[in-house]
Structures are given as structure tokens and as C-alpha cells.
Scaffold this active site. Structure first.
Site, PDB file in Angstrom:
ATOM      1  N   HIS A 193       1.000  -1.393  -0.106  1.00 35.11           N
ATOM      2  CA  HIS A 193      -0.062  -0.128   0.038  1.00 35.11           C
ATOM      3  C   HIS A 193       0.735   1.276   0.096  1.00 35.11           C
ATOM      4  CE1 HIS A 193       1.157  -0.509   4.120  1.00 35.11           C
ATOM      5  NE2 HIS A 193       0.839   0.828   4.376  1.00 35.11           N
ATOM      6  N   ASP A 195       0.837   5.338   1.814  1.00 35.94           N
ATOM      7  CA  ASP A 195       0.216   6.076   2.824  1.00 35.94           C
ATOM      8  C   ASP A 195      -0.352   7.192   2.225  1.00 35.94           C
ATOM      9  OD1 ASP A 195       1.273   4.309   4.600  1.00 35.94           O
ATOM     10  OD2 ASP A 195       2.765   5.232   5.291  1.00 35.94           O
ATOM     11  N   HIS A 251       4.592  -0.115  -0.026  1.00 36.93           N
ATOM     12  CA  HIS A 251       5.673  -0.623   0.853  1.00 36.93           C
ATOM     13  C   HIS A 251       4.404  -1.737   1.784  1.00 36.93           C
ATOM     14  CE1 HIS A 251       4.013   2.916   2.828  1.00 36.93           C
ATOM     15  NE2 HIS A 251       3.652   2.169   4.116  1.00 36.93           N
ATOM     16  N   ARG A 261       7.224  -8.643  15.633  1.00 36.71           N
ATOM     17  CA  ARG A 261       7.317  -7.167  15.200  1.00 36.71           C
ATOM     18  C   ARG A 261       6.422  -6.172  15.968  1.00 36.71           C
ATOM     19  NH1 ARG A 261       9.974  -3.575  11.238  1.00 36.71           N
ATOM     20  NH2 ARG A 261       8.381  -1.912  10.607  1.00 36.71           N
TER      21      ARG A 261
END
Length: 315
Positions: A193, A195, A251, A261
Site C-alpha cells: 500500500h 500511505d 510498502h 515485530r
């Protein structure tokens, strides 16, 4: 090294680990400006060090967030709508992720427990610090775009949008549980996607997983080091405002074996009613029509995660 793999959709991908994002030291402002502009043009991403956000503020909010995600699921569900798991957006996208999404211009009380006020206090301190950093970065980028002596009103145009009391900026905590066993193909925690906002400031717990794509089918893993750094990326609105000079690139996050994570993303956005267009002095012929952030946000959130949105507003 270039690694060729096949993702679950049978699409052939290349993973390049021979490219490192620029690490920009904010102690040297004149050098930092040139490096930031170049990074925004080439990668849409860079890292910053000596950024001025106190480590104790970062550590406190990371500790509180880790404690939240370690709670049993029924306890996390008590947070209500700010908490989610697996579902991303409203159009059926899913991932191996659980998250908290918070508006930064409203109180941050999320859970009814003895620790909620402590978490809220940590969040408020963190938001104040990263908002200040985002505004500094935007002012420096504007100086790089418009020259060393830009009009003060123009040079602070973007940071004023972020400081506005009606700013639509959000803070997102993402937690990616680890894979039990390694996998030959990447298991995606958060799909590809861009941002939609102006700029994003990202912190992680030092576990890799973030990947960026500056060309179709090629993914570059982002080294989470140095630990003190923030990863910064251009959002769709900044691409429009710079008339395509700065690039908002796709990303994603790949889940890691054995290590969980956690990341904290501050998405800097203007008020919903703010007009978005090519900035004065940047270009003679705009590539995109003017629109409000509210209009663009609706277009973004009524489409799938990986859908391209900027072409809807191209002239």
C-alpha cells in the site's frame, strides 16, 4: 543480492538486499536538507538520527504498547474500536497483524484498567514529540524545494496543517506475531500500500519486516538499524503537493520467523476540510487537480489496500 521468490498469489517477485535507505543526521541541517530531498525523489523513504525525540519517551510508549499486546485477547477487546485484529480497512483486506488506531487530537483512553492512564500519558508525550519532529522535517523539505530563503508563510505551510487543532493525524500501533517456522515465500503481515497522508514517521522494535517497492515486482527489505532512528516516508498528499517530485511508494510488512515485530506509525495529515494542491512555486503545470483531504481520504478508504488512488485525481 537478488532473491527471486513466488508469493502466495503465484506472482514472481525479486527481493533486493543490496540497497540501503539513506540515514540522515539532523545535526547538520544544510546537509540534511539536500539528502532528504534526494531521498524523497529516489526512494520516498529515509531514516533520521539525532532527531530530538527523547529516548525515554520512545521507551515508555513502546513498553506500554508491548504490555497491551501481551494481554489476553478478551482484555485487548475491551479497548473497543481502536483495537483490531487481522482485518485491515473496510474492503476485505486481511493481514497477520493486530493493532491500535488512535486519533491524535482526542484523548487516548483505550482500556478500562489500572494501566490505562499510564498508557495514555505515554501516548500523549510521544505524539507531542513526533508531531514536533514531523513539522521540523516538513519545514526542512520545503526549504529544500523552494530555496534557502523561501517565503516564511510558504515554508511553514505544511507544518501549519499538522499543528492545526483539527488535524486528522493518527497514531497506529501494529503488532505482528512471529511465524512458528521459516517460510520459502514471504508471509505478509500488512499488504502492499501507500500511505494517503502527508508524511509518516515510523518506529519499530528492531525486528525487520518492512519492505519497499520502487519498481514493480521488486521489494527492498529495510534494515531496522540504527535502533535510534525513525523511518520516514512520503505520503500521497506530499506527492501531489510536490507535483510528483517526491514519490509515495508502495510498502508492506513481512512476518518474521520466531520474532514478533511491533511498530508505531505517526501519520501526519491536514484537517479534513484542507485543500490539497500543488504548492506555490513548485511547478507551472500541476499534475493533479485540487481536492480536500476529506475527499481523498474517502477515496482511499473505500478501495482495497493496494489500489492506486492518485490516478483518480490526475489532470
Amino acid at each position: 543480492m537478488v532473491v527471486i521468490s513466488q508469493n502466495p498469489t503465484m506472482k514472481i517477485e525479486k527481493i533486493r538486499d543490496d540497497i540501503d535507505l539513506p540515514i540522515i543526521n539532523l545535526l547538520n541541517k544544510s546537509k540534511a536538507i539536500k539528502e532528504m530531498v534526494r531521498a524523497c525523489e529516489e526512494y520516498g523513504f529515509f531514516k533520521v538520527i539525532n532527531h530530538g525525540v527523547p529516548q525515554e519517551i520512545i521507551s515508555q510508549v513502546e513498553e506500554e504498547a508491548a504490555g497491551f499486546f501481551a494481554m489476553p485477547d478478551p482484555e485487548k477487546m475491551r479497548a473497543g474500536p481502536p483495537y483490531g485484529c487481522k482485518n485491515i480497512g473496510l474492503k476485505g483486506d486481511v493481514g497477520e497483524v493486530e493493532y491500535l488506531i488512535l486519533q491524535t487530537n482526542s484523548p487516548h483512553y483505550m482500556i478500562q484498567s489500572d494501566e490505562s492512564n499510564k498508557f495514555s500519558s505515554a501516548i500523549n508525550a510521544y505524539v507531542e514529540a513526533v508531531r514536533k519532529l514531523a513539522c521540523e522535517l516538513l519545514d526542512l523539505l520545503m526549504e529544500g524545494l523552494l530555496g534557502s530563503t523561501p517565503n516564511p508563510t510558504t515554508s511553514s505551510m505544511l507544518s501549519r496543517l499538522i499543528k492545526d487543532s483539527e488535524s486528522d493525524s493518527i497514531l497506529r500501533f501494529n503488532h505482528y506475531p512471529p511465524l512458528d517456522v521459516p517460510s520459502d515465500s514471504p508471509k505478509i503481515g500488512f499488504g502492499e500500500h501507500t500511505d494517503p497522508q502527508i508524511i509518516t514517521l515510523l518506529r519499530s522494535n528492531g525486528v525487520k519486516g518492512l519492505q519497499i517497492s520502487i519498481e514493480d515486482g521488486v521489494w527492498i527489505p529495510v534494515n531496522p538499524r540504527p535502533e535510534s532512528s525513525f523511518c520516514v516516508n512520503v505520503g500521497d498528499l506530499l506527492q501531489v503537493m510536490t507535483n510528483g517530485r517526491f514519490v509515495s511508494v508502495k510498502h508492506r510488512v513481512a512476518v518474521q520467523p520466531y520474532e514478533s515485530r511491533m511498530s508505531i506509525a505517526y501519520f501526519a495529515a491536514p484537517p479534513l476540510h484542507a485543500t490539497v494542491s500543488c504548492l506555490p512555486g513548485v511547478a507551472a503545470a500541476p499534475l493533479y487537480r485540487s481536492f480536500s483531504w476529506g475527499e481523498y481520504k474517502q477515496a482511499a478508504y473505500t478501495r482495497r489496500l493496494g489500489d492506486t488512488r492518485l490516478n483518480l485525481f490526475a489532470l
